[in-house]
Design an enzyme around this catalytic site. Structure first.
Site, PDB file in Angstrom:
ATOM      1  N   HIS A  63       0.941  -1.622  -0.010  1.00 41.92           N
ATOM      2  CA  HIS A  63       0.248  -0.130  -0.097  1.00 41.92           C
ATOM      3  C   HIS A  63       0.824   1.351  -0.565  1.00 41.92           C
ATOM      4  CE1 HIS A  63      -4.524   1.104   1.107  1.00 41.92           C
ATOM      5  NE2 HIS A  63      -3.813   2.202  -0.093  1.00 41.92           N
ATOM      6  N   ASP A  69     -10.249  -0.396   3.853  1.00 40.20           N
ATOM      7  CA  ASP A  69      -9.002  -1.581   4.740  1.00 40.20           C
ATOM      8  C   ASP A  69      -9.272  -1.695   6.242  1.00 40.20           C
ATOM      9  OD1 ASP A  69      -5.820  -1.941   5.420  1.00 40.20           O
ATOM     10  OD2 ASP A  69      -5.244   0.201   3.782  1.00 40.20           O
ATOM     11  N   HIS A 123      -6.752  -1.131   8.209  1.00 39.06           N
ATOM     12  CA  HIS A 123      -5.893  -0.788   8.412  1.00 39.06           C
ATOM     13  C   HIS A 123      -5.981   1.109   8.512  1.00 39.06           C
ATOM     14  CE1 HIS A 123      -4.066  -3.765   7.505  1.00 39.06           C
ATOM     15  NE2 HIS A 123      -3.721  -4.155   9.595  1.00 39.06           N
ATOM     16  N   ASP A 125      -3.877   3.775   7.706  1.00 42.34           N
ATOM     17  CA  ASP A 125      -2.637   3.779   7.481  1.00 42.34           C
ATOM     18  C   ASP A 125      -1.977   5.431   7.356  1.00 42.34           C
ATOM     19  OD1 ASP A 125      -2.524   0.952   6.419  1.00 42.34           O
ATOM     20  OD2 ASP A 125      -2.825   1.050   4.228  1.00 42.34           O
ATOM     21  N   HIS A 154       3.962   0.862   4.063  1.00 45.28           N
ATOM     22  CA  HIS A 154       2.543   0.595   4.272  1.00 45.28           C
ATOM     23  C   HIS A 154       1.590   1.038   4.732  1.00 45.28           C
ATOM     24  CE1 HIS A 154       1.218  -3.877   5.630  1.00 45.28           C
ATOM     25  NE2 HIS A 154       1.984  -3.235   6.269  1.00 45.28           N
ATOM     26  N   ASP A 202      -7.681  -1.847  -0.466  1.00 41.34           N
ATOM     27  CA  ASP A 202      -6.308  -3.083   0.444  1.00 41.34           C
ATOM     28  C   ASP A 202      -7.561  -3.824   0.317  1.00 41.34           C
ATOM     29  OD1 ASP A 202      -5.028  -4.915   2.078  1.00 41.34           O
ATOM     30  OD2 ASP A 202      -3.948  -2.905   3.020  1.00 41.34           O
ATOM     31  N   ASP A 229      -6.818  -6.873   2.078  1.00 41.89           N
ATOM     32  CA  ASP A 229      -6.579  -7.070   3.639  1.00 41.89           C
ATOM     33  C   ASP A 229      -8.538  -5.903   4.307  1.00 41.89           C
ATOM     34  OD1 ASP A 229      -6.443  -4.726   4.562  1.00 41.89           O
ATOM     35  OD2 ASP A 229      -4.023  -5.143   4.393  1.00 41.89           O
ATOM     36  N   GLU A 259      -1.772  -5.224  -2.268  1.00 42.52           N
ATOM     37  CA  GLU A 259      -1.745  -6.194  -1.182  1.00 42.52           C
ATOM     38  C   GLU A 259      -1.646  -7.397  -1.419  1.00 42.52           C
ATOM     39  OE1 GLU A 259      -0.080  -5.138   1.651  1.00 42.52           O
ATOM     40  OE2 GLU A 259       0.886  -3.455   2.116  1.00 42.52           O
TER      41      GLU A 259
HETATM   42  N1  ARG Z   1      -0.873  -1.301   4.047  1.00 43.57           N
HETATM   43  C1  ARG Z   1      -1.871  -2.021   4.982  1.00 43.57           C
HETATM   44  N2  ARG Z   1      -1.554  -3.651   4.362  1.00 43.57           N
HETATM   45  N3  ARG Z   1      -0.953  -1.531   6.423  1.00 43.57           N
HETATM   46  C2  ARG Z   1      -0.632  -2.120   7.818  1.00 43.57           C
HETATM   47  C3  ARG Z   1      -0.230  -1.621   8.497  1.00 43.57           C
HETATM   48  C4  ARG Z   1       0.171  -1.899   9.837  1.00 43.57           C
HETATM   49  C5  ARG Z   1      -0.387  -1.511  11.236  1.00 43.57           C
HETATM   50  N4  ARG Z   1      -0.559  -0.403  11.317  1.00 43.57           N
HETATM   51  C6  ARG Z   1       1.846  -0.500  10.752  1.00 43.57           C
HETATM   52  O1  ARG Z   1       1.798   0.665  10.643  1.00 43.57           O
HETATM   53  O2  ARG Z   1       2.282  -1.509  10.461  1.00 43.57           O
HETATM   54 MN    MN Z   2      -3.851  -0.359   3.470  1.00 47.73          MN
HETATM   55 MN    MN Z   3      -4.226  -2.780   5.156  1.00 45.41          MN
END
Ligand code: ARG
Ligand code: MN
Ligand code: MN
Length: 299
Positions: free
Chosen positions: A99, A122, A124, A126, A139, A226, A228, A271
């Site tokens: 990402h 997502d 998350h 991010d 990411h 994303d 996920d 991702e």
């Molecule tokens: N694009 C993603 N899958 N991001 C996941 C980030 C996970 C976590 N918040 C980090 O800063 O490492």
């Molecule tokens: Mn993401």
């Molecule tokens: Mn994510």
């Protein structure tokens, strides 16, 4: 959304620790994205993959911003290419890669819009910066960087900052947020539909509200999806899976409602990691969702 599409692959895996997500673009092409879109009567141009530097993860110059230089270089190339796609009047469809590439995509698009909306689909947020990130993985930072928060080397990609305004962002599917991300969400009043809201309201209402909100205040909307964001049962081939996610069916509905809204002016699907996948399931899910986003319907 016009009927001319340009696909750009970004085989980048340096924004996180699990190798293999650089094969995401191949996996989505293998799952038939180009023909699928051609069948929907789009003029599809596949620009191939941009060159992303693959370095040895052990040679990291900076542990709070792992692989900063390689990611910055790739994002800058991506931003220019995406910009030229927009300039030709074509719809940019970017295939990741992790990402972190969203920094480049948004840098390329942002200068063409006064009020670019962003749907961040997502698990998350991010929304980490080099100061708040628990992992040092870039990411986990692209939304923050695009909003102008974080290390200047990231926020200044493309030569301007910020690319987007907090009030034009809607996050959908969040269920794993770090402390610094929560703080930023509260401070900047960023719109978030967590899994709690999706469960309470249902996806139809969530998308209705998202579309209603963005349509009046934006002059274009970028979808950053994303994989996920989906539940790992439906999309297992991702590096940072989180249980309790959005289903395949809900995601389909979301894409169909976005197609009907005609709001989306650029998109990226990121991702997808074929090494962690079950056969090519996650890439196939991504391709099915893209088809719905571009108007595929059963009847
Ligand atoms: N694009 C993603 N899958 N991001 C996941 C980030 C996970 C976590 N918040 C980090 O800063 O490492
Ligand atoms: Mn993401
Ligand atoms: Mn994510």
């Amino acid at each position: 959304m016009g009927n001319k599409l340009s696909i750009l692959g970004v085989p980048m895996d340096l924004g996180q620790m699990r190798r293999g997500v650089d094969m995401g673009p191949s996996a989505m092409r293998y799952a038939g994205i180009v023909n699928r879109l051609k069948k929907l009567n789009y003029d599809v141009e596949d620009l191939g993959d941009i060159r992303a530097e693959i370095t040895d993860m052990t040679q990291n110059e900076n542990s709070s911003l792992r692989n900063l230089k390689a990611i910055t270089d790739t994002s800058t190339v991506l931003a220019d290419l995406v910009g030229s796609v927009v300039e030709k009047g074509r719809f940019p469809l970017v295939l990741g890669g992790d990402h972190s590439i969203a920094i480049g995509t948004l840098a390329g698009i942002g200068r063409y819009f006064q009020n670019l909306g962003v749907i961040w689909y997502d698990a998350h947020g991010d929304l980490n910066t080099d100061e708040t990130s628990p992992s040092g993985n870039i990411h986990g930072m692209p939304l923050a960087a695009s909003l102008g928060f974080g290390h200047p080397v990231l926020t200044e990609i493309g030569g301007y900052s910020p690319k987007i305004k907090p009030e034009n962002v809607v996050i959908i599917g969040a269920r794993d947020l770090d402390e610094g991300e929560r703080k930023l969400i509260r401070e900047k009043n960023i719109n978030v539909f967590t899994m709690h809201e999706i469960d309470r309201l249902g996806m139809a209402k969530v998308m209705e509200q998202t579309i209603d909100y963005l349509k009046d205040r934006t002059d274009g909307v970028h979808l950053s999806l994303d994989l996920d964001g989906l539940d790992p049962h439906d999309a297992p081939g991702v590096g940072t899976p989180v249980l309790g996610g959005i289903s395949y069916r809900e995601s389909h509905l979301a894409m169909e409602m976005l197609a009907e809204s005609r709001l989306i002016t650029s998109a990226e699907f990121v991702e997808v990691n074929p090494i962690l996948d079950e056969r090519n399931k996650t890439a196939e899910v991504a391709v099915a969702l893209m088809a719905s986003l571009f108007g595929d319907k059963l009847l």
